[in-house]
Each structure stands twice: as structure tokens, then as C-alpha cells.
Design a protein around this motif. Structure first.
Motif, PDB file in Angstrom:
ATOM      1  N   ASP A   8      54.757 -15.640  43.954  1.00 51.48           N
ATOM      2  CA  ASP A   8      53.519 -16.136  43.344  1.00 51.48           C
ATOM      3  C   ASP A   8      52.427 -15.086  43.573  1.00 51.48           C
ATOM      4  OD1 ASP A   8      51.927 -17.970  42.084  1.00 51.48           O
ATOM      5  OD2 ASP A   8      51.775 -19.364  43.762  1.00 51.48           O
ATOM      6  N   HIS A   9      51.673 -14.769  42.533  1.00 52.84           N
ATOM      7  CA  HIS A   9      50.557 -13.846  42.733  1.00 52.84           C
ATOM      8  C   HIS A   9      49.346 -14.321  41.946  1.00 52.84           C
ATOM      9  CE1 HIS A   9      51.080 -11.875  38.753  1.00 52.84           C
ATOM     10  NE2 HIS A   9      52.368 -12.075  38.968  1.00 52.84           N
ATOM     11  N   ARG A  10      48.188 -13.876  42.407  1.00 58.90           N
ATOM     12  CA  ARG A  10      46.963 -14.291  41.725  1.00 58.90           C
ATOM     13  C   ARG A  10      45.957 -13.161  41.792  1.00 58.90           C
ATOM     14  NH1 ARG A  10      43.698 -19.135  44.218  1.00 58.90           N
ATOM     15  NH2 ARG A  10      43.178 -17.447  45.607  1.00 58.90           N
ATOM     16  N   ARG A  11      45.482 -12.767  40.676  1.00 57.05           N
ATOM     17  CA  ARG A  11      44.431 -11.753  40.563  1.00 57.05           C
ATOM     18  C   ARG A  11      44.724 -10.514  41.403  1.00 57.05           C
ATOM     19  NH1 ARG A  11      38.693 -14.497  40.312  1.00 57.05           N
ATOM     20  NH2 ARG A  11      38.313 -12.492  39.351  1.00 57.05           N
ATOM     21  N   GLY A  12      45.945 -10.037  41.249  1.00 63.96           N
ATOM     22  CA  GLY A  12      46.282  -8.741  41.834  1.00 63.96           C
ATOM     23  C   GLY A  12      46.903  -8.776  43.211  1.00 63.96           C
ATOM     24  N   ASP A  13      47.041  -9.961  43.808  1.00 64.68           N
ATOM     25  CA  ASP A  13      47.631 -10.030  45.149  1.00 64.68           C
ATOM     26  C   ASP A  13      48.785 -11.022  45.184  1.00 64.68           C
ATOM     27  OD1 ASP A  13      45.925  -8.256  46.541  1.00 64.68           O
ATOM     28  OD2 ASP A  13      44.337  -9.782  46.453  1.00 64.68           O
ATOM     29  N   LEU A  14      49.851 -10.610  45.895  1.00 63.01           N
ATOM     30  CA  LEU A  14      50.929 -11.565  46.143  1.00 63.01           C
ATOM     31  C   LEU A  14      50.413 -12.594  47.131  1.00 63.01           C
ATOM     32  CD1 LEU A  14      54.124  -9.361  46.639  1.00 63.01           C
ATOM     33  CD2 LEU A  14      53.741 -11.058  44.839  1.00 63.01           C
ATOM     34  N   ARG A  15      50.732 -13.841  46.911  1.00 59.82           N
ATOM     35  CA  ARG A  15      50.277 -14.889  47.824  1.00 59.82           C
ATOM     36  C   ARG A  15      51.250 -14.993  48.999  1.00 59.82           C
ATOM     37  NH1 ARG A  15      47.493 -19.733  45.724  1.00 59.82           N
ATOM     38  NH2 ARG A  15      45.969 -18.854  47.131  1.00 59.82           N
ATOM     39  N   ASP A  16      50.723 -15.408  50.168  1.00 60.63           N
ATOM     40  CA  ASP A  16      51.539 -15.467  51.385  1.00 60.63           C
ATOM     41  C   ASP A  16      52.823 -16.270  51.190  1.00 60.63           C
ATOM     42  OD1 ASP A  16      49.646 -13.998  52.625  1.00 60.63           O
ATOM     43  OD2 ASP A  16      48.769 -15.646  53.787  1.00 60.63           O
ATOM     44  N   VAL A  17      52.714 -17.334  50.407  1.00 64.59           N
ATOM     45  CA  VAL A  17      53.878 -18.213  50.236  1.00 64.59           C
ATOM     46  C   VAL A  17      55.075 -17.452  49.648  1.00 64.59           C
ATOM     47  CG1 VAL A  17      53.235 -19.047  47.937  1.00 64.59           C
ATOM     48  CG2 VAL A  17      54.571 -20.521  49.447  1.00 64.59           C
ATOM     49  N   SER A  18      54.804 -16.343  48.968  1.00 64.50           N
ATOM     50  CA  SER A  18      55.897 -15.553  48.393  1.00 64.50           C
ATOM     51  C   SER A  18      56.843 -15.072  49.493  1.00 64.50           C
ATOM     52  CB  SER A  18      55.339 -14.327  47.663  1.00 64.50           C
ATOM     53  OG  SER A  18      54.409 -14.721  46.691  1.00 64.50           O
ATOM     54  N   PHE A  19      56.267 -14.687  50.633  1.00 65.76           N
ATOM     55  CA  PHE A  19      57.086 -14.160  51.729  1.00 65.76           C
ATOM     56  C   PHE A  19      57.727 -15.296  52.530  1.00 65.76           C
ATOM     57  CE2 PHE A  19      53.603 -11.203  50.806  1.00 65.76           C
ATOM     58  CZ  PHE A  19      54.376 -10.207  50.229  1.00 65.76           C
ATOM     59  N   GLU A  20      57.083 -16.455  52.515  1.00 66.20           N
ATOM     60  CA  GLU A  20      57.685 -17.633  53.162  1.00 66.20           C
ATOM     61  C   GLU A  20      58.904 -18.100  52.363  1.00 66.20           C
ATOM     62  OE1 GLU A  20      53.133 -18.662  54.406  1.00 66.20           O
ATOM     63  OE2 GLU A  20      54.234 -20.162  53.249  1.00 66.20           O
ATOM     64  N   HIS A  65      55.423  -8.366  32.157  1.00 72.82           N
ATOM     65  CA  HIS A  65      54.860  -9.074  31.004  1.00 72.82           C
ATOM     66  C   HIS A  65      53.446  -9.526  31.332  1.00 72.82           C
ATOM     67  CE1 HIS A  65      54.124 -11.818  27.719  1.00 72.82           C
ATOM     68  NE2 HIS A  65      55.196 -11.344  27.126  1.00 72.82           N
ATOM     69  N   GLY A  66      52.451  -8.779  30.872  1.00 79.61           N
ATOM     70  CA  GLY A  66      51.055  -9.162  31.093  1.00 79.61           C
ATOM     71  C   GLY A  66      50.633  -9.015  32.546  1.00 79.61           C
ATOM     72  N   GLU A  67      49.406  -9.439  32.801  1.00 81.31           N
ATOM     73  CA  GLU A  67      48.832  -9.260  34.139  1.00 81.31           C
ATOM     74  C   GLU A  67      48.861 -10.523  34.972  1.00 81.31           C
ATOM     75  OE1 GLU A  67      47.805  -6.568  35.847  1.00 81.31           O
ATOM     76  OE2 GLU A  67      48.843  -5.646  34.143  1.00 81.31           O
ATOM     77  N   GLU A  68      48.479 -11.635  34.351  1.00 79.62           N
ATOM     78  CA  GLU A  68      48.286 -12.860  35.113  1.00 79.62           C
ATOM     79  C   GLU A  68      49.399 -13.876  34.848  1.00 79.62           C
ATOM     80  OE1 GLU A  68      46.212 -13.395  37.421  1.00 79.62           O
ATOM     81  OE2 GLU A  68      44.880 -11.672  37.151  1.00 79.62           O
ATOM     82  N   PHE A  69      49.405 -14.889  35.687  1.00 82.12           N
ATOM     83  CA  PHE A  69      50.355 -15.985  35.524  1.00 82.12           C
ATOM     84  C   PHE A  69      50.180 -16.641  34.157  1.00 82.12           C
ATOM     85  CE2 PHE A  69      51.081 -20.544  35.567  1.00 82.12           C
ATOM     86  CZ  PHE A  69      52.396 -20.599  35.977  1.00 82.12           C
ATOM     87  N   PHE A 187      38.230 -15.410  34.533  1.00 84.67           N
ATOM     88  CA  PHE A 187      38.143 -16.273  35.705  1.00 84.67           C
ATOM     89  C   PHE A 187      36.699 -16.561  36.039  1.00 84.67           C
ATOM     90  CE2 PHE A 187      42.254 -14.329  36.124  1.00 84.67           C
ATOM     91  CZ  PHE A 187      43.037 -15.391  36.549  1.00 84.67           C
ATOM     92  N   GLU A 188      36.458 -17.772  36.490  1.00 87.77           N
ATOM     93  CA  GLU A 188      35.121 -18.144  36.905  1.00 87.77           C
ATOM     94  C   GLU A 188      35.231 -18.733  38.299  1.00 87.77           C
ATOM     95  OE1 GLU A 188      32.061 -21.057  34.867  1.00 87.77           O
ATOM     96  OE2 GLU A 188      33.052 -19.740  33.432  1.00 87.77           O
ATOM     97  N   GLU A 189      34.519 -18.136  39.248  1.00 87.98           N
ATOM     98  CA  GLU A 189      34.594 -18.632  40.615  1.00 87.98           C
ATOM     99  C   GLU A 189      33.869 -19.966  40.728  1.00 87.98           C
ATOM    100  OE1 GLU A 189      36.290 -17.607  42.997  1.00 87.98           O
ATOM    101  OE2 GLU A 189      36.832 -15.565  42.425  1.00 87.98           O
ATOM    102  N   GLY A 191      32.110 -22.799  43.426  1.00 84.74           N
ATOM    103  CA  GLY A 191      31.259 -22.601  44.603  1.00 84.74           C
ATOM    104  C   GLY A 191      32.071 -22.136  45.792  1.00 84.74           C
ATOM    105  N   GLY A 192      31.441 -21.339  46.670  1.00 80.98           N
ATOM    106  CA  GLY A 192      32.166 -20.867  47.839  1.00 80.98           C
ATOM    107  C   GLY A 192      32.563 -19.423  47.699  1.00 80.98           C
ATOM    108  N   GLY A 193      32.225 -18.825  46.529  1.00 74.66           N
ATOM    109  CA  GLY A 193      32.486 -17.401  46.340  1.00 74.66           C
ATOM    110  C   GLY A 193      33.962 -17.093  46.428  1.00 74.66           C
ATOM    111  N   ASP A 194      34.243 -15.903  46.935  1.00 68.58           N
ATOM    112  CA  ASP A 194      35.638 -15.482  46.931  1.00 68.58           C
ATOM    113  C   ASP A 194      36.321 -15.707  48.283  1.00 68.58           C
ATOM    114  OD1 ASP A 194      34.273 -13.668  48.348  1.00 68.58           O
ATOM    115  OD2 ASP A 194      34.791 -11.917  47.131  1.00 68.58           O
ATOM    116  N   VAL A 195      35.740 -16.573  49.124  1.00 66.07           N
ATOM    117  CA  VAL A 195      36.349 -16.842  50.426  1.00 66.07           C
ATOM    118  C   VAL A 195      37.645 -17.614  50.227  1.00 66.07           C
ATOM    119  CG1 VAL A 195      36.081 -18.105  52.594  1.00 66.07           C
ATOM    120  CG2 VAL A 195      34.132 -16.896  51.588  1.00 66.07           C
TER     121      VAL A 195
END
Ligand code: FAD
Length: 318
Positions: A8-20, A65-69, A187-189, A191-195
Motif C-alpha cells: 500500500d502506498h500513498r502520495r509517494g511513500d510506502l505505508r508501514d503496513v506494507s512491510f507488516e 500504471h499511473g502515480e496514485e492508487f 488532494f486536499e488536506e 485539518g491537522g495538516g500533514d501530521v
């Protein structure tokens, strides 16, 4: 028969769950005496595939195939891969993305779909452990009718580590573009920014013990002094005092920080479901019988309005 784990990846990063997923997949592959194949679809497949080449992985497949999910692209790609590899087990994250295409893959390929697994075992039949009744009970069910698509919950398996010696290759899928019904416009963030509290190593987490919104300043000061990220239990978010992306728990985020400091949090099962994977849990609570102490490594039985200022002073804050 093989095991296929889809990252699983989102906006350029593999998500931790991918390695789990890779750890869960390796365990199943060992039990079934077969190979573990990892796959990544879309995005920077070259670097993602390199990162997925961890110990225990036999083969990594990259589908460009493309960039995003995209739900339809994933469904087609995973379906083609699963059939090509004769995958007995297709493992996907129980994430927003995973849940978007896993049932479609299961339906189209005639596989049995099992969602939200927190433990898996295989001995000719697949045993799946899941939580029920708002995380109050765990059930283990035997599912005999394979092959399977299983979505696994994040933070339940340790992440696969090390550098593997898997064969890495590109898998070509002839995507039927007419069947791709949506495109990502941007993408639109919220509230809470990119934390992303799921990525934090040190979380200072606040619960209803804080009493009033204006008292949040106190824990914000502690987080700032100690370099921690602020998270919370659900009532704080329900009150609108912190944005939803700060909520830890069953209906919030699963977190696995090195340190989780729970302040004025009782330790309800739905909260614990999101943070029990933390390495070290520290609790501050006035009630010595609060359930949070059942899982805490360290605890301070005391009033947060005394303890937190003392901690800020100890760590050199104001
Ligand atoms: P409380 O349970 O009210 O605990 C407050 C604690 O603060 C108490 O232990 C008290 O002793 C202590 N305290 C009070 N004053 C002080 C003080 N001055 N100093 C120190 N300690 C003090 N909850 C989540 O957190 N995340 C979820 O994702 C989530 N999902 C849910 C999903 C479902 C379907 C349901 C039904 C519930 C869910 N909940 C979730 C809610 C959950 O059941 C609890 O109600 C919630 O976790 C309680 O939050 P809390 O610990 O902050 O509050």
C-alpha cells in the motif's frame, strides 16, 4: 500455490503496513511450504520494489500504471497477478485502499474474502483471528474454502526488515481503461495538516482527563518540550478539540511508536486496539484501577495537572 502480498502506498511513500504484510505473508508461506511474492501497483514502482525486497521475500513484482492508487487499476492488476501466480493467499492491508479493491478481486477470481485479520495460521485450513463486538472479544475461525483474499489489520505483525535477495521484475497488465471509472484529481488536506501520528516515534496522547479545551495548552507544551507528536482518545476529537487525524484507536489510527504517553486516558478496549503495539507505554492517571495500567510498562498515579508541569520543568520547558 503461492502467497501474494500487495503493498500500500500513498502520495509517494510506502505505508508501514506494507512491510507488516510481508511478515504475515512469510509466516503463511512457511506454513504452506511455498514462496512469498510481493507486489506494488502504480507510483514509483522501481524504488518501491527495491524497498519491498526484504528478508523472506522470494519475488517482487512491479506493475507500472499511473502515480496514485486507483480502485479499478488495482482490482485488475491484483486479479491478473493472483491468477498468474496461482496465489492461494492474496494478502492486502485492511486500509481504505485495501478495502476498496479486495472484495472485487475476491469476487472476480472466486476467492474467499476474509477481512480485518489480526492473526493467521495455516495447517491445511486457514485459521483467522478477528476482533468482534467493538474489540471486546477475539474469535478464531477456520476457513476451509480457499483460495483466499485476506485483508490484515495494521500494527498486528512486526515489519519485515533486512535486505532480501528476491527476484525483482515488472509485471505487465493490459489494463482495460474503459473499466477504469475514476481518476485522482488532487488532494486536499483535512485539518491537522500533514501530521501522521502513525509515523511518530513518540506520542503524547491526551484523554478526557484534560477536562477543558483550554487545558490542551498544557499537553501541547509537554509535546513541544519533549519533541513528541500530540494524539488523543476519541472524546477529544468528538468534542472538536483536535482533528480526527489525531485520534488513536479502533475508529481512529493504529500507532506503533517507541513511546506512548497516555495522559488522562482510561484505556478502553477501543483505544487500546490502536496503541497496544507501542514499544513502551507510560500512563498518567489519577485512578490506580484504570485499565490503562494493565498494559502500561510504567505508570504515574497522579493528577495530570501536577505531573505534566513537573515533566515540562524536568525536560527544560517553560
Ligand atoms: P475516559 O474513559 O472518560 O477516561 C478518562 C480518564 O482520565 C479516567 O481514567 C480518569 O481516571 C482519568 N483522569 C481524570 N482526571 C484526571 C486527572 N486530573 N489526571 C489524570 N487522570 C485523570 N475511543 C478511542 O479512544 N479511540 C477510538 O478509536 C474509539 N473507537 C470507538 C469505537 C466504538 C465502536 C465505540 C463504541 C467506542 C470507541 N471509542 C474509542 C470510545 C471508547 O469506548 C472510550 O469511551 C474512550 O476511549 C474513552 O476515552 P478517555 O480514556 O479519554 O476517557
Amino acid at each position: 500455490m503461492t502467497v501474494l502480498a500487495v503493498a500500500d502506498h500513498r502520495r509517494g511513500d510506502l505505508r508501514d503496513v506494507s512491510f507488516e504484510l510481508l511478515t504475515a505473508g512469510r509466516e503463511l508461506a512457511d506454513a504452506a511450504g511455498t514462496d512469498l511474492h510481493a507486489a506494488v501497483v502504480s507510483g514509483d514502482t522501481e524504488s518501491f520494489a527495491e524497498d519491498l525486497n526484504r528478508e523472506g521475500v522470494d519475488h517482487v513484482h512491479a506493475v507500472e500504471h499511473g502515480e496514485e492508487f486507483n480502485h479499478d487499476v488495482y482490482a485488475q492488476a491484483v486479479e491478473a497477478l493472483a491468477d498468474d501466480l496461482d496465489a492461494e493467499f492474496v494478502l492486502v492491508p485492511n486500509s481504505v485502499n485495501g478495502l476498496d479493491y479486495a472484495p472485487a478481486v475476491a469476487t472476480r477470481t472466486g476467492r474467499t474474502y476474509v477481512s480485518d485479520a489480526i492473526d493467521l495460521a495455516y495447517d491445511g485450513a486457514l485459521e483467522v483471528t478477528r476482533e468482534m463486538y467493538g474489540s471486546k472479544v477475539e474469535t478464531t475461525v477456520e476457513v476451509t474454502d480457499g483460495p483466499f483474499v485476506v485483508s490484515i489489520r495494521g500494527a498486528e505483525w512486526p515489519a519485515a526488515e533486512g535486505v532480501g535477495d528476491a527476484e525483482v521484475s515488472t509485471f505487465d497488465v493490459d489494463v482495460d481503461e474503459d473499466a477504469v471509472g475514476s481518476t485522482v484529481k488532487g488532494f486536499e488536506e483535512v485539518g491537522g495538516g500533514d501530521v501522521d501520528i502513525a509515523d511518530a516515534n513518540f506520542l503524547v496522547s491526551i484523554g478526557r482527563g484534560i477536562e477543558e479545551e483550554e487545558n490542551l495548552e498544557l499537553v501541547e507544551a509537554l509535546a513541544e518540550t519533549t519533541g513528541a507528536t500530540l494524539s488523543s482518545s476519541r472524546p477529544i476529537v468528538d468534542n472538536g478539540w483536535l482533528p480526527k487525524n489525531r485520534q488513536v484507536g479502533q475508529s481512529g489510527k493504529q500507532v506503533t511508536p517507541d513511546v506512548y504517553l497516555a495522559i488522562g486516558i482510561s484505556g478502553a478496549v477501543q483505544h487500546v486496539a490502536g496503541m497496544k503495539g507501542a514499544d513502551t507505554i507510560i500512563a498518567i492517571n489519577t485512578d490506580p484501577n484504570a485499565p490503562i495500567y494493565d498494559i502500561a510498562d510504567y505508570g504515574i498515579v497522579g493528577d495530570l495537572f501536577d505531573v505534566v508541569p513537573a515533566l515540562i520543568e524536568e525536560f527544560g520547558g517553560e
